[in-house]
Design a protein around this motif. Structure first.
Motif, mmCIF file in Angstrom:
data_model
loop_
_atom_site.group_PDB
_atom_site.id
_atom_site.type_symbol
_atom_site.label_atom_id
_atom_site.label_comp_id
_atom_site.label_asym_id
_atom_site.label_seq_id
_atom_site.Cartn_x
_atom_site.Cartn_y
_atom_site.Cartn_z
ATOM 1 N N ARG A 248 34.394 20.298 71.233
ATOM 2 C CA ARG A 248 33.276 20.563 72.139
ATOM 3 C C ARG A 248 33.755 21.438 73.291
ATOM 4 O O ARG A 248 34.746 21.123 73.948
ATOM 5 C CB ARG A 248 32.683 19.260 72.705
ATOM 6 C CG ARG A 248 31.849 18.447 71.724
ATOM 7 C CD ARG A 248 30.616 19.189 71.268
ATOM 8 N NE ARG A 248 29.759 18.408 70.386
ATOM 9 C CZ ARG A 248 29.890 18.305 69.083
ATOM 10 N NH1 ARG A 248 30.890 18.925 68.481
ATOM 11 N NH2 ARG A 248 29.037 17.605 68.368
ATOM 12 N N ARG A 292 32.235 14.169 74.249
ATOM 13 C CA ARG A 292 31.126 15.017 74.691
ATOM 14 C C ARG A 292 31.258 15.272 76.193
ATOM 15 O O ARG A 292 31.640 14.379 76.950
ATOM 16 C CB ARG A 292 29.767 14.349 74.435
ATOM 17 C CG ARG A 292 29.450 14.045 72.978
ATOM 18 C CD ARG A 292 29.216 15.294 72.158
ATOM 19 N NE ARG A 292 28.724 14.976 70.829
ATOM 20 C CZ ARG A 292 29.474 14.658 69.797
ATOM 21 N NH1 ARG A 292 30.783 14.593 69.945
ATOM 22 N NH2 ARG A 292 28.937 14.387 68.619
ATOM 23 N N ALA A 467 30.491 23.401 66.982
ATOM 24 C CA ALA A 467 30.045 23.139 68.343
ATOM 25 C C ALA A 467 29.725 24.476 68.992
ATOM 26 O O ALA A 467 30.622 25.295 69.195
ATOM 27 C CB ALA A 467 31.123 22.398 69.152
#
Length: 473
Positions: A248, A292, A467
């Motif tokens: 991410r 995240r 991502a």
């Protein structure tokens, strides 16, 4: 077992044993050569373009109509040498136009014609188009551009959009870029055209992180990789000595979160793109996964398995103590913040099967969203805030969207195994990975919100866990 269940099994199997281990010392043994961060892109101030001309919006999610756009080669004032192209700025002008053409061709909204099928305008015609030339070709819109080599080695790239019916300029913009970043100028030109004609935010000048896969399906080598939104400028971050998963980007593109088995256990690391260093998110002996970022980059969500139970935690991106946000029996995983940072959507099996839940950012008011039949996993909140994408598991695995209230379910794909959705920066395109039945090969795909425009994204090897990062700063 299909891959989407792997983290659930991992958490249940690894937690009791891992709790007996001492915290490891972070290792950089799986990192490759640091990736260049790129140069600064400077926007040139242009005079205001004329108002009016064609404009419409695609926020109603109806099927997008084709719009004819002519994109000839970008002109140059003189054919000068440049590190960006061994043949000089004239050849680079054609390459710039090809990138713009491919960006606009692949999004499902426009019907462009590229430079290889069009006459080349002169430098003076960029701001004074030869209207009869383009009217005879049936184009509704015309994109002109130029490239100049400056004395300091940098490139100046200009982009102009014209309405053929009105024979007038709609918008213009220019950029100064280092030679290595010439493709960014092309993406910015495509973004300019896309935004002016669609009324939507841009998304071409962005990057994608993913997991590059090689080897047989029962012994895959998984490396962390990054690339531009169109698949260009591909780089491997890790060497493949240990498995990497679920990358991410941070909101400022300076760091990457990802799961690594570099020390033999599943743990989340932050990779600093500029320095090439990695650090553990938390110093503890338990397996951590599913990282995240918060929208402002201040917080990191992750899941941690402790004593056979997996919960979602929050920790400062600068380090410090973690706060547990969930405590229900079972496995809670994969939190995704709403764009304003006030809520978190996540998946949990507390009801007996994987389903999507939502809670406030502090962990309060946890409630189930999905009651559609089957299972639901890997939820991701749209950057627009109006929808949540997730993997719907009802026999096959497919990408679906719903409202933040858990209503208006729409299934967008119809593959055998499509999973792990990630949004484009403007919330109009969803990227995911698809696994082939039998061979186990994986690839990255994109679908728009109509579900009608689907395409495969080129990667040098098999690919999973995409991502999509925000628009580049």
């Amino acid at each position: 077992m299909k891959p989407i269940l792997a983290l659930f099994t991992l958490a249940l199997a690894a937690a009791p044993a891992a709790a007996q281990d001492a915290p490891p010392t972070p290792s950089a043994s799986d990192l490759g050569t640091p990736v260049p961060t790129g140069g600064q892109v400077e926007t040139i101030e242009h005079a205001e373009a004329e108002e009016g001309g064609l404009t419409f919006t695609v926020t109603d999610e109806s099927e997008w109509q084709d719009l004819g756009i002519a994109i000839p080669g970008f002109a140059t004032d003189r054919d000068a040498p440049t590190p960006a192209n061994a043949s000089g700025t004239a050849a680079l002008g054609r390459e710039l136009a090809r990138v713009v053409y491919n960006d606009l061709k692949n999004n499902g909204l426009f019907r462009p014609v590229g430079p290889d099928a069009l006459p080349q305008p002169t430098f003076t015609q960029i701001t004074a188009p030869n209207w009869p030339t383009w009217s005879s070709r049936g184009a509704e819109m015309l994109v002109h551009g130029y490239v100049r080599a400056r004395g300091d080695g940098k490139l100046v790239v200009g982009c102009y959009l014209y309405d053929m019916a009105l024979k007038s300029e709609l918008v213009r913009e220019g950029w100064v870029v280092p030679p290595a970043d010439w493709r960014r100028a092309a993406h910015k030109c495509a973004d300019l055209v896309y935004s002016r004609l669609s009324g939507e935010d841009p998304f071409f000048d962005s990057r994608i992180a993913y997991i590059a896969e090689t080897g047989p399906k029962d012994n895959r080598v998984k490396r962390l990789a990054i690339m531009d939104s169109d698949g260009a400028n591909h780089r491997f971050i890790t060497t493949g000595r240990s498995t990497a998963l679920t990358p991410r980007y941070s909101p400022d593109y300076r760091r990457l979160l990802y799961l690594s088995y570099v020390d033999g256990n599943p743990r989340i690391y932050v990779y600093d793109i500029g320095s090439g260093r990695q650090t553990l998110v938390t110093e503890n002996s338990n397996p951590t996964f599913a990282p995240r970022w918060s929208p402002d980059g201040r917080w990191i969500l992750y899941s941690m398995a402790v004593g056979g139970n997996t919960d979602i935690y929050r920790v400062s991106s600068e380090g410090g103590p973690s706060v547990r946000l969930t405590n229900a029996p079972g496995i809670d995983i994969g939190g995704s913040y709403s764009p304003d940072g006030s809520k978190i959507v996540f998946e949990s099996d507390r009801s007996g099967s994987q389903q999507v839940y939502v809670m406030n950012a502090d962990g309060s008011n946890q409630r189930r969203l999905t009651f559609f039949g089957g299972r639901a996993a890997t939820p991701e909140w749209s950057p627009r805030g109006d929808q949540i994408a997730f993997t719907r598991i009802a026999g096959d695995f497919n990408i679906a969207v719903m409202s933040p209230e858990g209503r208006n379910l729409r299934t967008l794909t119809n593959g055998w195994q499509d999973e792990a959705p990630t949004w484009s920066p403007n919330g109009r395109i969803i990227q995911f990975f698809r696994t082939e039945r039998g061979s186990g090969r994986t690839s990255l795909w994109q679908v728009d919100l109509t579900g009608r425009n689907e395409r495969r994204l080129p990667t040098p090897v098999d690919a999973s866990d995409p991502a999509w990062g925000p628009i580049l700063p």
